[in-house]
Design a protein around this motif. Structure first.
Motif, PDB file in Angstrom:
ATOM      1  N   ASN A   1      -2.518   1.986  -9.259  1.00 17.31           N
ATOM      2  CA  ASN A   1      -3.581   1.563  -8.508  1.00 17.31           C
ATOM      3  C   ASN A   1      -4.243   0.275  -9.170  1.00 17.31           C
ATOM      4  O   ASN A   1      -5.020   0.135  -9.934  1.00 17.31           O
ATOM      5  N   GLU A   2      -3.249  -0.935  -8.888  1.00 16.59           N
ATOM      6  CA  GLU A   2      -3.730  -2.172  -9.374  1.00 16.59           C
ATOM      7  C   GLU A   2      -4.130  -3.126  -8.457  1.00 16.59           C
ATOM      8  O   GLU A   2      -3.553  -3.298  -7.418  1.00 16.59           O
ATOM      9  N   GLN A   3      -5.325  -3.601  -8.595  1.00 15.66           N
ATOM     10  CA  GLN A   3      -5.854  -4.657  -7.620  1.00 15.66           C
ATOM     11  C   GLN A   3      -4.848  -5.754  -7.386  1.00 15.66           C
ATOM     12  O   GLN A   3      -4.893  -6.231  -6.458  1.00 15.66           O
ATOM     13  N   THR A   4      -4.542  -6.472  -8.223  1.00 18.61           N
ATOM     14  CA  THR A   4      -3.922  -7.614  -8.285  1.00 18.61           C
ATOM     15  C   THR A   4      -2.424  -7.225  -7.628  1.00 18.61           C
ATOM     16  O   THR A   4      -1.695  -8.399  -6.745  1.00 18.61           O
TER      17      THR A   4
ATOM     18  N   SER B   1      -1.906  -5.452  -5.021  1.00 21.10           N
ATOM     19  CA  SER B   1      -2.388  -5.486  -3.476  1.00 21.10           C
ATOM     20  C   SER B   1      -2.654  -6.911  -3.132  1.00 21.10           C
ATOM     21  O   SER B   1      -2.263  -7.294  -1.921  1.00 21.10           O
ATOM     22  N   PHE B   2      -3.401  -7.806  -3.985  1.00 22.22           N
ATOM     23  CA  PHE B   2      -3.742  -8.818  -3.726  1.00 22.22           C
ATOM     24  C   PHE B   2      -2.660 -10.014  -3.522  1.00 22.22           C
ATOM     25  O   PHE B   2      -2.364 -10.973  -2.669  1.00 22.22           O
TER      26      PHE B   2
ATOM     27  N   SER C   1       0.683  -1.191  -0.072  1.00 22.87           N
ATOM     28  CA  SER C   1      -0.007   0.069  -0.021  1.00 22.87           C
ATOM     29  C   SER C   1       0.940   1.315   0.006  1.00 22.87           C
ATOM     30  O   SER C   1       0.581   2.438  -0.872  1.00 22.87           O
TER      31      SER C   1
END
Length: 90
Positions: free
Chosen positions: A46-49, A51-52, A37
């Motif tokens: 701002n990429e979701q993968t 962070s996951f 983060s």
């Protein structure tokens, strides 16, 4: 003889064990999530993968290396409960 004090001791030991085991699995994942983060905030990516995936990998690594310890703690607690069950009931 099972008393309220004995029952609360059993429950408190069980809850403590579960909290320790969950903390071992969750805290490294939280730290990796915090680092990702901070990296995302610094680079404005701002990429979701992004962070996951690192959190998932960290959780899997912790489970691979700490899974045996977690399993031993749970089985030791269960075996201890079964050994003491006769004393608790009668």
């Amino acid at each position: 003889m099972m008393t309220i004090d004995l029952a609360s001791d059993i429950v408190s030991r069980g809850i403590y064990l579960i909290l320790i085991i969950c903390a071992v699995a969750i805290i490294p994942s939280l730290l990796v999530g915090l680092c990702v983060s901070i990296f995302q905030a610094a680079t404005q990516i701002n990429e979701q993968t992004l962070s996951f995936l690192p959190r998932l990998v960290m959780t899997l690594v912790v489970l691979i290396f700490g899974g045996k310890w977690m399993w031993l703690k749970l089985t030791d607690f269960t075996v201890d409960m079964f050994h003491q069950a006769a004393g608790y009931i009668g």
